[in-house]
Design an enzyme around this catalytic site. Structure first.
Site, PDB file in Angstrom:
ATOM      1  N   HIS A  31      51.564  40.181  24.918  1.00 46.59           N
ATOM      2  CA  HIS A  31      50.645  41.181  24.362  1.00 46.59           C
ATOM      3  C   HIS A  31      51.346  42.014  23.296  1.00 46.59           C
ATOM      4  O   HIS A  31      51.955  43.044  23.606  1.00 46.59           O
ATOM      5  CB  HIS A  31      50.145  42.088  25.490  1.00 46.59           C
ATOM      6  N   HIS A 265      45.384  41.846  20.966  1.00 47.33           N
ATOM      7  CA  HIS A 265      45.682  42.309  22.332  1.00 47.33           C
ATOM      8  C   HIS A 265      46.625  41.379  23.105  1.00 47.33           C
ATOM      9  O   HIS A 265      47.683  41.816  23.542  1.00 47.33           O
ATOM     10  CB  HIS A 265      44.375  42.494  23.124  1.00 47.33           C
ATOM     11  N   GLU A 412      40.730  55.702  49.246  1.00 55.25           N
ATOM     12  CA  GLU A 412      41.691  54.795  49.874  1.00 55.25           C
ATOM     13  C   GLU A 412      42.584  54.099  48.860  1.00 55.25           C
ATOM     14  O   GLU A 412      43.785  53.935  49.078  1.00 55.25           O
ATOM     15  CB  GLU A 412      40.957  53.745  50.729  1.00 55.25           C
ATOM     16  N   HIS A 474      31.797  48.446  59.983  1.00 54.94           N
ATOM     17  CA  HIS A 474      33.062  49.115  60.292  1.00 54.94           C
ATOM     18  C   HIS A 474      33.993  48.254  61.143  1.00 54.94           C
ATOM     19  O   HIS A 474      35.107  48.668  61.447  1.00 54.94           O
ATOM     20  CB  HIS A 474      32.788  50.435  61.030  1.00 54.94           C
TER      21      HIS A 474
HETATM   22  C1  LIG Z   1      42.985  45.361  37.459  1.00 53.74           C
HETATM   23  C2  LIG Z   1      43.102  44.531  36.232  1.00 53.74           C
HETATM   24  N1  LIG Z   1      42.017  43.888  35.766  1.00 53.74           N
HETATM   25  C3  LIG Z   1      42.102  43.090  34.692  1.00 53.74           C
HETATM   26  C4  LIG Z   1      43.299  42.913  34.067  1.00 53.74           C
HETATM   27  C5  LIG Z   1      43.395  41.957  32.906  1.00 53.74           C
HETATM   28  N2  LIG Z   1      43.632  42.719  31.666  1.00 53.74           N
HETATM   29  C6  LIG Z   1      44.856  42.861  31.154  1.00 53.74           C
HETATM   30  S1  LIG Z   1      44.861  43.824  29.793  1.00 53.74           S
HETATM   31  C7  LIG Z   1      43.199  44.016  29.857  1.00 53.74           C
HETATM   32  C8  LIG Z   1      42.463  44.819  28.816  1.00 53.74           C
HETATM   33  C9  LIG Z   1      43.117  46.062  28.631  1.00 53.74           C
HETATM   34  O1  LIG Z   1      42.624  46.777  27.569  1.00 53.74           O
HETATM   35  P1  LIG Z   1      43.420  48.066  27.244  1.00 53.74           P
HETATM   36  O2  LIG Z   1      43.797  48.706  28.502  1.00 53.74           O
HETATM   37  O3  LIG Z   1      42.643  48.879  26.277  1.00 53.74           O
HETATM   38  O4  LIG Z   1      44.740  47.541  26.578  1.00 53.74           O
HETATM   39  P2  LIG Z   1      44.959  47.209  25.044  1.00 53.74           P
HETATM   40  O5  LIG Z   1      43.831  46.305  24.611  1.00 53.74           O
HETATM   41  O6  LIG Z   1      44.942  48.502  24.349  1.00 53.74           O
HETATM   42  O7  LIG Z   1      46.276  46.517  25.001  1.00 53.74           O
HETATM   43  C10 LIG Z   1      42.661  43.354  30.947  1.00 53.74           C
HETATM   44  C11 LIG Z   1      41.229  43.335  31.275  1.00 53.74           C
HETATM   45  C12 LIG Z   1      44.420  43.590  34.584  1.00 53.74           C
HETATM   46  N3  LIG Z   1      45.617  43.467  34.065  1.00 53.74           N
HETATM   47  N4  LIG Z   1      44.285  44.404  35.644  1.00 53.74           N
END
Ligand SMILES: Cc1ncc(C[n+]2csc(CCOP(=O)(O)OP(=O)(O)O)c2C)c(N)n1
Length: 667
Positions: A31, A265, A412, A474
């Site tokens: 990334h 990204h 939680e 539950h």
């Molecule tokens: C809980 C979770 N869901 C999905 C992902 C997959 N994922 C990695 S980065 C991302 C998008 C993130 O966007 P952003 O936080 O704005 O980061 P940027 O594009 O600015 O690098 C996703 C959906 C993850 N890492 N964690």
């Protein structure tokens, strides 16, 4: 920070951008966009504010830095490399390769300076709140002037972090508890994987939302170093509130074709675009992984400055220690997560009589609390049911920060992740509490605790259908199976006071992973121990309770099913069918024993069965195809526990009947 020209600063920031872009290109995955966009804010934070000492990466007085948006890992690795941590250029070149210390997402323990494992979005956000909570608690205990007066907790969080529920829970908790010295920089680039945030994240005003949580919020342009600096200064001065600084950035900054687009990204820029980016930033195409000499010299000078600051801070720490002997000793107790030798001996009382294991746990907690000062924790609004309160320990709040009982509220997921923050920092042994059913709401944090080898303790009560009238919503069914499927999580389901004491002692001694204590709501009949209880055997996870002459099979049980199994065996014995009884409070501990122990407890030559009021899939490994697992393969029902025992076949007569049929060759 050493005074340097604007040009050199720009060059130094571009070094971070290009190290990230080169590493992602070389790995052919990763990334680049986030590190390229957030490089400015990270540079300002690390050079002008963050206190660190690469020679002592876990120095207690350091500021903590959490990269919550873990996919931007190259940002962190580049900073660690440049600021002199044990992260070499070679480590950067091996980004994302097998056995490298620079995995795709930061992993705790791989590189000094990586404070948390991050990647699952939102977790790092909540971990940072855990750090701040721990520091506030220690400040409360140690009083003014302690070494914990100095550190700040910083994080870089992203759109994805702020969209996740766990961050909302943690933010609400931090605001409620007025956790100051917590400064989060929000990489507000309006881009995620699928495109602009407007496709999914437009209905809310992040500023108003965080102000509503009780945070102090500022906004600043992501290229304005002095503006970012000022905002951090203001945030640091804000002692009674957590701070969010919205930093408007451009993802993939510098890339002519990809800046501001989601294509920056999560994929390499590509050779052509990388060349174009370097050209646009005035960066030489080759060599890759370039750190220009003047940039290197800048960081060296900065390191020397940071070292002087750290030494001065350590001198203050030393003076405080000299004047505050008792408090310094208490701090060391926390640093070492100290517990007395042979703690278990002081927890066992041999009491017998029917009782709920949650109740027995409550008694054990009261014994542990004065002996293990670093034990803190609480429940997600179920302390009355989980019986987790440390009596006389006080409730943590801004007005009484030394309180050991944390009211996590009905949050939680954040509870799990905040506990992880406390454990990463290593100054407390945190415990959490909720119904076993709601362990599902904590699961991502528990999984990360297991992956990161954190010492957390989860008290999960109301552990089976026998909680009764609250009904199937539950009543846990598949939870034990699902939890035992998490590597490095020890799941302890004790059957009586002795086993409860052993389980707690195990959890407190175990420093490299989380332990779950699975406890009953209902009273459990006492186990008749013809062989005196041996704690050492119980610590091995599974041991023989009864081994009558001429036994034809082994029956394994856990928790509330141990006395049930005993009663069923008595019925069978009357018919001349003798069986051995094994209690197995911790399957993972048992599985880790040498074969000699396992075979002595569950002899391979005899058929084996298991009885546990749960899904039971994992037990087939123990009993094999010719074995029997008496479990539950449907949801529970709302009814008194006695009716459920009949309905689901968990009475002595029904268990005996199943065993008899099985022994006769039927299923
Ligand atoms: C809980 C979770 N869901 C999905 C992902 C997959 N994922 C990695 S980065 C991302 C998008 C993130 O966007 P952003 O936080 O704005 O980061 P940027 O594009 O600015 O690098 C996703 C959906 C993850 N890492 N964690």
């Amino acid at each position: 920070m050493p005074s340097v020209s604007r040009e050199l600063v720009e060059k130094a920031v571009n070094t971070i951008r290009m190290l990230a872009a080169d590493a992602v290109q070389q790995a052919n995955s990763g990334h680049p966009g986030m590190p390229m966009g957030a490089a400015d804010m990270a540079f300002v934070l690390w050079t002008r504010h963050l206190r660190f000492d690469p020679a002592e990466p876990r120095w207690i007085g350091r500021d903590r830095f959490v990269l919550s948006a873990g996919h931007g890992s190259m940002l962190l690795y580049a900073l660690l490399h440049l600021s002199g941590f044990d992260c070499t250029l070679d480590d950067l070149k091996k980004f994302r390769q097998h056995h490298a210390r620079t995995p795709g997402h930061p992993e705790f323990g791989h590189l000094p300076g990586v404070e948390v494992t991050s990647g699952p979005l939102g977790q790092g956000f909540a971990n940072g709140v855990g750090f701040a909570l721990g520091h506030a608690m220690l400040r409360g205990k140690l009083g003014p002037g302690s070494p914990l007066e100095e550190p700040y907790v910083y994080a870089i969080v992203s759109d994805g972090d702020l969209m996740e529920g766990v961050a909302a829970e943690a933010a609400s908790f931090a605001g409620h508890n007025a956790l100051g010295r917590l400064v989060y920089l929000y990489d507000d680039n309006e881009i995620t994987i699928d495109g602009r945030t407007s496709i999914a994240f437009s209905g809310e005003d992040v500023t108003k939302r965080f102000e509503g949580y009780g945070w102090h919020v500022q906004s600043v342009d992501g290229r304005d170093h002095d503006g970012i600096d000022r905002a951090i200064q203001v945030a640091k001065a804000e002692r009674a509130k957590p701070s969010l600084i919205r930093v408007r950035t451009t993802i993939g900054f510098g890339s002519p074709g990809k800046a501001g687009k989601s294509s920056a990204h999560g994929a390499p820029l590509g050779e052509e675009e990388l060349r174009a980016t370097k050209k646009a930033l005035g960066w030489p195409e080759e060599p890759r992984f370039l750190v220009p000499d003047d940039v290197r010299a800048f960081w060296r000078e900065l390191q020397a400055e940071k070292k002087r600051d750290a030494d001065a801070q350590r001198a203050r720490e030393k003076a405080w220690r000299a004047e505050n002997g008792d408090k310094a000793a208490l701090l060391d107790v926390h640093v070492e997560r100290w517990a007395p030798e042979r703690l278990l001996d002081r927890l066992l009382d041999g009491a017998s009589g029917a009782d709920a294991t949650r109740k027995l746990s409550q008694a054990v907690v009261q014994k542990i609390a004065p002996l293990v000062p670093c034990l803190v924790g609480g429940s997600a609004d179920l302390a009355e049911s989980n019986l987790t309160d440390i009596k006389g320990g006080g409730s943590f709040s801004p007005g009484s920060p030394s309180g050991r009982n944390v009211h996590f509220g009905i949050r939680e997921h954040a509870m799990g992740a905040i506990a992880n923050g406390l454990a990463y920092d290593g100054l407390h042994i945190p415990f959490t509490g909720t119904f076993l059913q709601f362990a599902d709401y904590m699961r991502p944090a528990v999984r990360l605790a297991a992956l990161s080898g954190l010492q957390t303790i989860d008290v999960w009560t109301h552990d089976s259908i026998f909680l009764g009238e609250d009904g199937p919503t539950h009543q846990p069914i598949e939870h034990l199976t699902a939890l035992r499927a998490i590597p490095n999580l020890h799941v302890c389901r004790p059957c009586d006071g002795d086993e409860v004491a052993v389980s707690w002692a195990h959890a407190l001694a175990r420093r490299n992973g989380p332990t779950a204590l699975i406890l009953s709501r209902q009273k459990i009949a006492p186990v008749r121990r013809t062989v005196p209880f041996d704690p050492e055997s119980a610590l091995r996870g599974g041991y023989v309770v009864d081994a009558p002459e001429g036994a034809r099979f082994t029956l394994v049980a856990t928790g509330s099913e141990v006395p049930l199994a005993q009663a069923a065996l008595e019925l069978l014995a009357k018919k001349g069918l003798n069986g051995r009884l094994v209690s197995m409070p911790c399957y993972e501990c048992f599985d880790a024993q040498p074969a000699s122990w396992r075979d002595a407890v569950v002899p391979p030559a005899l058929p084996a069965a298991v009885v546990e009021a749960a899904r039971g899939l994992e037990w087939w490994k123990l009993v094999g195809r010719s074995g029997l697992v008496i479990g539950i393969d449907r949801f529970g029902a709302s009814a008194p526990d006695k009716a459920l025992a009949e309905e689901y076949g968990f009475t002595p007569a029904r268990v005996a009947e199943r065993l008899e049929r099985w022994l006769a060759g039927a299923r």
